[in-house]
Design a protein around this motif. Structure first.
Motif, PDB file in Angstrom:
ATOM      1  N   ASN A 181       0.827  -1.216   0.000  1.00  0.00           N
ATOM      2  CA  ASN A 181       0.000   0.000   0.000  1.00  0.00           C
ATOM      3  C   ASN A 181       0.858   1.262   0.000  1.00  0.00           C
ATOM      4  O   ASN A 181       0.535   2.256  -0.660  1.00  0.00           O
ATOM      5  N   LEU A 182       1.957   1.229   0.763  1.00  0.00           N
ATOM      6  CA  LEU A 182       2.784   2.425   0.920  1.00  0.00           C
ATOM      7  C   LEU A 182       3.810   2.574  -0.204  1.00  0.00           C
ATOM      8  O   LEU A 182       4.195   3.691  -0.549  1.00  0.00           O
ATOM      9  N   MET A 183       4.244   1.455  -0.766  1.00  0.00           N
ATOM     10  CA  MET A 183       5.239   1.524  -1.849  1.00  0.00           C
ATOM     11  C   MET A 183       4.611   1.853  -3.203  1.00  0.00           C
ATOM     12  O   MET A 183       5.219   2.537  -4.022  1.00  0.00           O
ATOM     13  N   ASP A 184       3.428   1.337  -3.432  1.00  0.00           N
ATOM     14  CA  ASP A 184       2.828   1.421  -4.766  1.00  0.00           C
ATOM     15  C   ASP A 184       2.239   2.808  -5.002  1.00  0.00           C
ATOM     16  O   ASP A 184       1.044   3.032  -4.842  1.00  0.00           O
ATOM     17  N   ARG A 185       3.079   3.726  -5.428  1.00  0.00           N
ATOM     18  CA  ARG A 185       2.636   5.115  -5.606  1.00  0.00           C
ATOM     19  C   ARG A 185       2.062   5.376  -6.987  1.00  0.00           C
ATOM     20  O   ARG A 185       1.566   6.458  -7.257  1.00  0.00           O
ATOM     21  N   HIS A 186       2.148   4.393  -7.899  1.00  0.00           N
ATOM     22  CA  HIS A 186       1.652   4.593  -9.266  1.00  0.00           C
ATOM     23  C   HIS A 186       0.603   3.553  -9.655  1.00  0.00           C
ATOM     24  O   HIS A 186       0.351   3.321 -10.830  1.00  0.00           O
ATOM     25  N   ASP A 187       0.006   2.914  -8.640  1.00  0.00           N
ATOM     26  CA  ASP A 187      -1.095   1.961  -8.868  1.00  0.00           C
ATOM     27  C   ASP A 187      -0.727   0.852  -9.850  1.00  0.00           C
ATOM     28  O   ASP A 187      -1.476   0.547 -10.785  1.00  0.00           O
ATOM     29  N   ASN A 188       0.418   0.244  -9.638  1.00  0.00           N
ATOM     30  CA  ASN A 188       0.835  -0.872 -10.501  1.00  0.00           C
ATOM     31  C   ASN A 188       0.509  -2.239  -9.918  1.00  0.00           C
ATOM     32  O   ASN A 188       0.609  -3.247 -10.610  1.00  0.00           O
ATOM     33  N   ARG A 189       0.099  -2.257  -8.650  1.00  0.00           N
ATOM     34  CA  ARG A 189      -0.035  -3.550  -7.975  1.00  0.00           C
ATOM     35  C   ARG A 189      -1.064  -4.456  -8.643  1.00  0.00           C
ATOM     36  O   ARG A 189      -0.846  -5.665  -8.758  1.00  0.00           O
ATOM     37  N   ALA A 190      -2.162  -3.874  -9.079  1.00  0.00           N
ATOM     38  CA  ALA A 190      -3.209  -4.686  -9.715  1.00  0.00           C
ATOM     39  C   ALA A 190      -2.681  -5.380 -10.968  1.00  0.00           C
ATOM     40  O   ALA A 190      -3.084  -6.502 -11.292  1.00  0.00           O
ATOM     41  N   LYS A 191      -1.760  -4.725 -11.674  1.00  0.00           N
ATOM     42  CA  LYS A 191      -1.195  -5.316 -12.901  1.00  0.00           C
ATOM     43  C   LYS A 191      -0.256  -6.472 -12.580  1.00  0.00           C
ATOM     44  O   LYS A 191      -0.009  -7.324 -13.429  1.00  0.00           O
ATOM     45  N   LEU A 192       0.270  -6.491 -11.362  1.00  0.00           N
ATOM     46  CA  LEU A 192       1.216  -7.539 -10.971  1.00  0.00           C
ATOM     47  C   LEU A 192       0.534  -8.695 -10.249  1.00  0.00           C
ATOM     48  O   LEU A 192       1.198  -9.635  -9.807  1.00  0.00           O
TER      49      LEU A 192
END
Length: 705
Positions: free
Chosen positions: A449-460
């Motif tokens: 939550n704190l690292m993902d500043r560009h909303d890439n997590r959903a893609k990974l």
């Protein structure tokens, strides 16, 4: 009437005597049940009241109110309604000067009693209740517009008015899950339906409440809900507080929230479902208040909720320890599930409240919650866990991390130092939060939550071999100086957490997914060339640990680590776009697909995947080789000297407090076994001396501490 009205208007000083005479006649007719004469006298009083607005009307009003009181005291429903109608007409008259001696205590009591009418005839009962509500509405309007309006807000009046309105509101259809403010009733409904009329009056009452008397209007609501056991189920309670929050002035919202918190404290010994009902009401209030002014209660809300979370976990732990066989066991199980309802309601409220705060307040709340998380071997946490035991402590750790996860959701910091300061990161990555697979999952999710500043997590999402990373359209920016210094300071701590997290025996599929996402997010958000080399070293060290297996991990976990390394190296090779590196990774993956599919995430994490009996006899072409990677990266200008130094986890003071295996043991085993595990042309074969140096450094650090 025309002559009488003309006379009264022409000689207003006579009004007092006219009123006294009419009042005397009307009193006599009421006692003798001469209803016709009563109606005539009352109509005369009404018309004179409406026509005359001079200073002399004051004595006349006293006679008028005396007569209204007589009608309300009579047992005849028709006369009670007549008196109410007259009072409502009077309430709508704006007087020129305030009356400093007139009080409405009797009318409040009488109208409140009418609101609770239980007449045997349903139609008459409804008529009397409507009259009572309209009378209360008249009293409110009259006193609020009066100079002495403070009198109506006194507790003795509010304790009669509010319950009377709520009693009638209960008859309305059960509140649905409306998101916006409850709709205003139509004019027809107001006249015919006591529930709708009461709700409208309740709204009007709250809308007129000021800063000083807000609490007096809200407290009777709690008393009513307690008395009628309306917290479980709590649909009516939620409906009431939605009306309250939408009716009061926005700047007073925090008063209502404080009152709910105070009531929650008062009810802490009530049943779990009652507490859960109150917390659900708090959630609805916070949801509305968050759109406007929350006020100074932010920390108080979180402190109270966390206190109740600890109390709930303590009760649950005591029940589990004290549970006996038979029926008592069933009761314990039921109460246990009820406590979980309370805990989930608290976490949901914390998360919703936190996610609606501005970032500067949210970072304070994150630190506040993290400071409550129990960490073994330290006394920095501020939550009393003396009564919880190991099971309760683990439960409170999970609950607090779930709360933290919800608060951090959607948080966007410009620099990673702001999002993960040392005072937050150190306890988050503490070994005591690695004792359980669920705890490790929550820690990683908070970090994401704190690292993902560009909303890439959903893609990974989902650990897999991505054929073309470019198709994901990953967003990234150039690494700033603050992020680079963060990695220099804290990088080893992050690598260590991932390395140890991969080697846990209780890992499940989700753990490997989250560890893969962690590596990918560090690559996207924080990786310069130096960090990329460190991450590749980490991946190779994980591969070596799976082959050597000094921790005696089951075969599934060893294959899971191999699959994680394959997925990550495939990702990072495409992210840095070094053709020779990509080619080596692709070749290994291709050979694995044909000869060892259990080394790939698509296969090992499927149900009923065939596992090998051992990894010792596998061909070196199935592994990612350090010398090949160093050769490919060196040709593209990377500084690859450090690739030849095997990754060794950083030893910390906390390792002494942890229950897990010593890192020093791990390093020494690597020295003894690693050279013989992989064929000689791999760089691993000539690292014995370097590993020994690393071991000396690690031991030196321990003795220095």
């Amino acid at each position: 009437m025309e002559k009488l009205t003309f006379y009264a208007v022409s000689a207003p000083e006579k009004l007092d005597r006219i009123g006294s005479y009419l009042a005397e006649r009307l009193s006599r007719d009421v006692v003798r049940h001469r209803t016709g004469y009563v109606l005539i006298a009352m109509e005369a009083l009404d018309q004179l009241l409406m026509a005359c607005h001079s200073q002399s009307i004051k004595p006349f009003v006293e006679s008028f109110l005396h007569m209204v009181a007589k009608l309300l005291e009579s047992g005849e429903p028709k006369l009670q309604v007549l008196g109410t109608n007259s009072f409502v007409k009077f309430a709508n008259i704006e007087e020129d000067t305030p009356s400093y001696h007139r009080r409405y205590d009797f009318f409040v009591s009488r109208f409140s009693a009418m609101c609770h009418s239980y007449h045997s005839d349903p139609e008459i009962r409804t008529e009397i209740r409507i009259a009572g509500i309209r009378g209360i509405q008249g009293v409110v309007r009259k006193t609020v517009n009066d100079e002495l309006r403070a009198t109506i807000w006194e507790p003795q009046h509010m304790d009669k008015i509010v319950p009377s309105l709520l009693f009638n509101m209960q008859k309305i259809e059960e509140a649905d899950s409306r998101i916006g403010p409850p709709p205003s009733p139509s004019a027809a409904d107001k006249e015919e339906n006591p529930a709708v009329l009461a709700e409208n009056c309740f709204r009007e009452l709250l809308g007129r409440a000021s800063f000083g008397n807000m609490n007096n209007a809200v407290r009777p609501v709690f008393a009513h809900l307690d008395h009628h056991k309306l917290w479980d189920p709590n649909e009516f309670a939620v409906h009431c507080f939605k009306i309250i929050m939408y009716s009061i002035q926005a700047q007073y919202s925090h008063h209502v929230i404080q009152e709910i918190l105070g009531h929650l404290d008062a009810c802490k010994k009530d049943s779990p479902r009652v507490r859960a009902g109150i917390i659900q009401v708090l959630l609805e209030a916070v949801a509305i208040a968050a759109k406007g002014s929350i006020g100074p209660t932010v920390l108080e809300v979180f402190n109270t909720l966390l206190k109740h979370l600890r109390f709930s976990v303590e009760l649950e732990a005591n029940d589990l320890q004290g549970g006996s066989t038979g029926n008592a066991n069933l009761n314990t199980s039921s109460k246990d599930s009820d406590e979980k309802i309370v805990q989930n309601a608290i976490i949901q409220t914390i998360g919703f409240f936190g996610s609606n705060l501005p970032d500067y307040q949210r970072s304070e709340i994150m630190m506040f919650i993290m400071g409550k998380v129990p960490v073994f071997g330290t006394s920095t946490h501020t939550l009393d866990i003396s009564q919880l035991g190991d099971l309760g402590t683990r439960r409170i750790q999970i609950m607090l991390l779930r709360s933290l996860l919800m608060v951090t959701s959607g948080y966007k910091a410009k620099t990673i130092v702001t999002a993960l300061p040392g005072s937050f990161l150190d306890p988050l990555l503490s070994p005591s939060l690695m004792e359980d697979y669920e705890l490790r999952q929550l820690v990683l999710e908070v970090m994401h939550n704190l690292m993902d500043r560009h909303d890439n997590r959903a893609k990974l999402r989902g650990i897999r071999i991505i054929p073309d990373v470019a198709d994901l359209k990953i967003k990234r920016e150039k690494i700033c100086r603050q992020d680079t210094s963060f990695m220099k300071k804290n990088g080893q701590q992050l690598y260590r957490h991932i390395y140890l997290g991969c080697k846990e025996e209780d890992n499940v599929h989700k753990n490997y997914e989250l560890l893969y996402t962690s590596l990918a997010l560090i690559t996207i958000e924080l990786a310069n060339e130096e960090v990329v080399i460190d991450l590749i070293r980490l991946a190779i060290a994980l591969q070596d640990s799976a082959i050597i297996n000094e921790d005696n991990l089951p075969m599934f976990h060893r294959c899971g680590i191999m699959a994680l390394v394959a997925a990550y190296l495939n990702f990072v090779s495409q992210m840095i776009a070094v053709p020779a590196f990509c080619q080596h990774v692709s070749k290994v993956i291709e050979i694995r697909t044909m000869e060892a599919p259990y080394f790939l995430p698509e296969h090992i994490f499927r149900d009923k995947c065939m596992l090998p009996k051992s990894l010792e006899k596998h061909d070196k072409n199935l592994y990612f080789l350090t010398n090949k990677i160093a050769e490919s990266l060196g040709g593209s200008g990377y500084s690859v000297e450090r690739l030849s130094v095997p990754y060794v986890p950083q030893v910390t003071d906390e390792d002494r407090l942890s229950r897990r295996k010593s890192i020093v043991d791990t390093v020494s085993i690597q020295v003894d076994i690693l050279p013989n595990s992989i064929p000689s042309d791999d760089v691993v074969s000539n690292t014995e001396e370097i590993t020994f140096e690393a071991l000396k450094k690690a031991i030196g650090k321990i003795f220095a501490c």
